[in-house]
Design a protein around this motif. Structure first.
Motif, PDB file in Angstrom:
ATOM      1  N   VAL B  39       0.862  -1.186   0.000  1.00  0.00           N
ATOM      2  CA  VAL B  39       0.000   0.000   0.000  1.00  0.00           C
ATOM      3  C   VAL B  39       0.897   1.234   0.000  1.00  0.00           C
ATOM      4  N   GLN B  40       0.676   2.098  -0.955  1.00  0.00           N
ATOM      5  CA  GLN B  40       1.541   3.267  -1.101  1.00  0.00           C
ATOM      6  C   GLN B  40       1.126   4.384  -0.135  1.00  0.00           C
ATOM      7  N   ASN B  41       2.057   5.289   0.115  1.00  0.00           N
ATOM      8  CA  ASN B  41       1.739   6.476   0.923  1.00  0.00           C
ATOM      9  C   ASN B  41       0.735   7.356   0.190  1.00  0.00           C
ATOM     10  N   THR B  42      -0.073   8.040   0.946  1.00  0.00           N
ATOM     11  CA  THR B  42      -0.967   9.047   0.346  1.00  0.00           C
ATOM     12  C   THR B  42      -0.616  10.401   0.963  1.00  0.00           C
ATOM     13  N   ASP B  43      -1.252  11.447   0.476  1.00  0.00           N
ATOM     14  CA  ASP B  43      -0.987  12.771   1.054  1.00  0.00           C
ATOM     15  C   ASP B  43      -1.418  12.811   2.518  1.00  0.00           C
ATOM     16  N   ALA B  44      -2.446  12.019   2.847  1.00  0.00           N
ATOM     17  CA  ALA B  44      -2.999  12.082   4.202  1.00  0.00           C
ATOM     18  C   ALA B  44      -2.364  11.077   5.161  1.00  0.00           C
ATOM     19  N   MET B  45      -1.803  10.005   4.614  1.00  0.00           N
ATOM     20  CA  MET B  45      -1.315   8.959   5.513  1.00  0.00           C
ATOM     21  C   MET B  45      -0.162   8.168   4.896  1.00  0.00           C
ATOM     22  N   ASP B  46       0.863   7.928   5.694  1.00  0.00           N
ATOM     23  CA  ASP B  46       1.947   7.043   5.255  1.00  0.00           C
ATOM     24  C   ASP B  46       1.528   5.594   5.479  1.00  0.00           C
ATOM     25  N   GLU B  84       1.198   8.134  12.632  1.00  0.00           N
ATOM     26  CA  GLU B  84       0.033   8.970  12.331  1.00  0.00           C
ATOM     27  C   GLU B  84       0.455  10.288  11.680  1.00  0.00           C
ATOM     28  N   LYS B  85       1.780  10.574  11.699  1.00  0.00           N
ATOM     29  CA  LYS B  85       2.277  11.830  11.138  1.00  0.00           C
ATOM     30  C   LYS B  85       2.926  11.552   9.781  1.00  0.00           C
ATOM     31  N   VAL B  86       2.402  12.222   8.774  1.00  0.00           N
ATOM     32  CA  VAL B  86       2.945  12.025   7.428  1.00  0.00           C
ATOM     33  C   VAL B  86       4.407  12.476   7.383  1.00  0.00           C
ATOM     34  N   GLY B  87       5.255  11.615   6.826  1.00  0.00           N
ATOM     35  CA  GLY B  87       6.675  11.961   6.688  1.00  0.00           C
ATOM     36  C   GLY B  87       7.484  11.789   7.952  1.00  0.00           C
ATOM     37  N   GLU B  88       6.861  11.273   9.016  1.00  0.00           N
ATOM     38  CA  GLU B  88       7.595  11.081  10.271  1.00  0.00           C
ATOM     39  C   GLU B  88       7.440   9.641  10.769  1.00  0.00           C
ATOM     40  N   PRO B  89       8.184   8.740  10.149  1.00  0.00           N
ATOM     41  CA  PRO B  89       8.059   7.338  10.575  1.00  0.00           C
ATOM     42  C   PRO B  89       8.628   7.116  11.973  1.00  0.00           C
ATOM     43  N   ILE B  90       8.133   6.097  12.626  1.00  0.00           N
ATOM     44  CA  ILE B  90       8.691   5.691  13.919  1.00  0.00           C
ATOM     45  C   ILE B  90       9.821   4.708  13.620  1.00  0.00           C
ATOM     46  N   ILE B  91      10.950   4.949  14.258  1.00  0.00           N
ATOM     47  CA  ILE B  91      12.110   4.095  13.991  1.00  0.00           C
ATOM     48  C   ILE B  91      12.135   2.965  15.019  1.00  0.00           C
ATOM     49  N   ALA B 118      -2.688  -3.532   6.386  1.00  0.00           N
ATOM     50  CA  ALA B 118      -1.991  -2.236   6.270  1.00  0.00           C
ATOM     51  C   ALA B 118      -2.642  -1.165   7.139  1.00  0.00           C
ATOM     52  N   GLY B 119      -3.946  -1.252   7.310  1.00  0.00           N
ATOM     53  CA  GLY B 119      -4.642  -0.240   8.102  1.00  0.00           C
ATOM     54  C   GLY B 119      -4.741  -0.596   9.571  1.00  0.00           C
ATOM     55  N   LEU B 120      -4.602  -1.886   9.884  1.00  0.00           N
ATOM     56  CA  LEU B 120      -4.889  -2.316  11.257  1.00  0.00           C
ATOM     57  C   LEU B 120      -3.699  -2.974  11.976  1.00  0.00           C
ATOM     58  N   SER B 121      -2.524  -2.878  11.382  1.00  0.00           N
ATOM     59  CA  SER B 121      -1.325  -3.312  12.101  1.00  0.00           C
ATOM     60  C   SER B 121      -0.283  -2.208  11.910  1.00  0.00           C
TER      61      SER B 121
END
Lengths: 497, 160
Positions: B39-46, B84-91, B118-121
């Motif tokens: 599932v690709q990133n969107t403008d609203a959600m990574d 939950e933040k676009v462009g800010e992955p958790i490492i 993809a949406g629930l894990s």
């Protein structure tokens, strides 16, 4: 767990529309002839060059035994034990492959007697398989000579009435009969073995084609491991392996041979399905197998042309753009096709950056990883594509010297080893449409500088060592075009973790 | 003055573009674990979960798939988990065999079919972000998990 999570369902495809023209009034006379026939093995200094790579040769010999054991079980009413005792017996052979070819007639006497015309077709095509490999592995011949010898082999093969067609055939049509999918549904483990053999029998051509001989063993270390650990037992594969899917360079150069191998492997699938079909009498099986042979014989398609034909019909010889060595697959059209594991692809474009591939055979590269082999446009595309794939990988890349192919082999971490110790790379990041000019491999520093002298726009570019080059990553090319279509194959049991 | 501000703004945007890590890969591969389309990133959600080890950079469909496939990773590993933040992955890291995540990271693992994984894990930077996501997406019976609890949940699911 993994194997049960997603299982390819019985390919419950709509049965192909057939017309009366799809059934001949009479079959070719040779199919009913009781005269003993022997296959001639063309004499030459290339004979049994395959033995120069013993692990591969033995694995190839074992595929014949595996085929024959399964067929004999089906022909003698032992299909109930196919997935258990017969599978175990075959698996033992695959793990302890024979040192020399085994006469399939001796392993499957009942099957061979009953379906002698089929055996004739199989043996002749298997001979083409082996002799092509022998030529490619010949220790003394130049690449040019090998090309000529392979063309001769094709002529010799095609001259016989039991030769299979070198035209691309529509795989959706050929896999769309009432019996289609029976074998893979009823006997998934043994079907995986068959498709594993066919993977090995097709993946090897790019391993040898125009590739330095001293890389054969190291390449087969990767390929053989994949074959033994994954491909033989891959019950999740959606469709049989296609030659162009595993050896795209060879398939592009020798499309007729690639097509004939695919047609042979589809004939195997048809035969398996017919033998596994519960509603057919012995006589009906005999008749259906004869028809399956007839459909893919070269003589059935005399006067027909590659690239033409009524869609999804017996005489559909269209192919996807850029790959004349592969018939239409389910859901594909002239532009795109679906490749298991890779999704939708345009075979005339780079699998990584979507830019057009060069028509020059001495340009670009291929990446072999995770069971597939993809053509790419430049060294960067090859490296980054391999980096995005789990496991070991092989890159076969053009250099400035058409006679010196670079073969890179990576470990699980993406660390590469090279067959050219002095290899250096140019990677002068620019826009992707010109990636084949600014991302290249050179056999030496001198060759690198010679290229830069001709390309002042890259003046100042530093040559990268293999290690420096390997640690880079270009990210997603701006030119990459995503083809957003669902898989044409049905899957089930996706519910469980 | 206006022009200077404009120039500085363009420069900052360009700088941002240069230094924003390009994590995702290119080709349309399936998830190595569940074999479903990534599932690709969107403008609203990574959505792209990227695993990095050595020179490899592998994309997965969800966090469950990453941990279910972890035996295939060699050595130390970095997972860029979409938050939950676009462009800010958790490492999330595996160092010498030990998995760690930033303090406060909360995991969701509520899918019943991989079609929904993809949406629930997923991972979230905080409990509040987790609750907000669960509410907005009508996640039934959402259970916030620590990294250890999440890994245990994966282990149990695989053992079933």
């Amino acid at each position: 767990m993994l194997t049960t999570m997603i299982v390819v369902t019985a390919v419950a495809v709509a049965t192909t529309q057939q017309s009366s023209a799809d059934r001949p009034a009479t079959l070719p006379a040779w199919m009913r002839s009781q005269t003993a026939r022997h296959i001639d093995y063309r004499r030459g200094s290339d004979n049994w060059a395959i033995l120069g790579l013993e692990p591969f040769a033995r694995d190839m010999f074992a595929t014949g035994v595996g085929h024959a054991m399964a067929y004999e079980a089906l022909a003698t009413g032992h299909s109930a034990s196919l997935e258990t005792e017969v599978f175990d017996r075959i698996n033992t052979v695959l793990k302890n492959p024979p040192l020399q070819p085994v006469d399939e007639y001796a392993v499957s006497p009942t099957f061979s007697r009953r379906y002698f015309a089929l055996e004739q077709v199989f043996e002749w095509s298997h001979t083409l398989h082996f002799q092509t490999i022998d030529v490619l592995m010949h220790p003394g011949w130049s690449d040019q000579r090998k090309d000529e010898e392979i063309e001769k082999l094709w002529k010799i093969y095609s001259a016989q009435p039991y030769a299979l067609s070198g035209l691309p055939m529509n795989m959706e049509y050929l896999d769309g009969f009432e019996f289609s999918g029976e074998f893979r549904t009823r006997y998934p483990k043994v079907n995986a073995l068959f498709w594993g053999y066919h993977w090995l029998q097709t993946v090897n051509y790019d391993m040898f084609y125009r590739v330095p001989r001293n890389t054969f063993a190291s390449q087969y270390e990767v390929i053989g491991d994949r074959y033994h650990t994954t491909e033989l037992y891959n019950t999740r594969r959606e469709f049989m392996p296609m030659t162009a899917e595993t050896s795209p360079r060879f398939a592009k150069r020798f499309p007729e041979i690639a097509n004939s191998f695919d047609n042979l492997h589809m004939l195997h699938d048809n035969v398996n399905d017919i033998l596994a079909a519960p509603g057919l009498s012995q006589g009906e099986k005999q008749r259906e197998i004869e028809l399956a042979i007839w459909r893919v014989l070269a003589t059935t398609h005399i006067g027909e042309t590659a690239g033409e034909g009524q869609p999804v019909s017996l005489h559909d010889h269209r192919y996807s753009m850029g790959m004349p060595g592969m018939g239409m697959m389910k859901g594909s059209d002239e532009e795109v096709m679906y490749m298991p594991g890779m999704g939708w692809m345009n075979m005339s474009e780079c699998g990584h950056c979507s830019m057009s591939l060069s028509q020059n055979a001495n340009a670009g590269a291929t990446v072999t990883a995770d069971g597939w082999t993809m053509a790419v446009r430049c060294a960067l595309c090859a490296r980054d594509m391999a980096a995005q794939t789990l496991g070991r990988a092989i890159i076969r890349s053009a250099t400035e010297n058409p006679d010196q192919m670079l073969v890179l082999i990576s470990d699980e971490l993406g660390n590469w080893t090279s067959n050219i110790p002095t290899v250096v790379f140019l990677e002068y990041m620019d826009e992707h449409p010109s990636c084949n000019r600014w991302s290249k491999a050179f056999s030496s520093l001198d060759a690198f500088h010679a290229y830069l002298r001709e390309r002042p726009e890259y003046a100042g570019a530093e040559p990268l060592t293999l290690e420096e080059w390997a640690s880079r990553n270009g990210g997603e090319p701006e030119t990459y075009k995503r083809i957003d279509r669902p898989s044409p194959y049905q899957r089930s049991r996706e519910g469980q973790p | 003055m206006k022009n200077i501000i404009k120039t500085i703004s363009i420069f900052m945007i360009a700088l941002g573009a240069i230094f924003t890590p390009t994590i995702a890969g290119a080709h349309d591969a399936d998830c190595p674990y569940c074999k479903l389309k990534l599932v690709q990133n969107t403008d609203a959600m990574d959505n792209e979960v990227v695993v990095k080890f050595g020179n490899k950079k592998i994309e997965y469909r969800c966090m469950f798939c990453v941990f279910a496939d972890q035996h295939k990773f060699v050595g130390d590993v970095v997972v860029y988990a979409p938050s939950e933040k676009v462009g800010e992955p958790i490492i999330v890291k595996r160092t010498s065999g030990q998995w760690t995540a930033p303090a406060g990271t909360v995991f969701l693992n509520a899918f019943t079919s991989h079609q929904q994984c993809a949406g629930l894990s997923r991972a979230f930077t905080s409990r509040a972000a987790f609750d907000n996501y669960a509410r907005r997406n009508n996640v039934s019976n959402p259970k916030p998990l620590t990294l250890a609890q999440f890994m245990q949940a994966v282990k149990e699911a695989l053992a079933d």
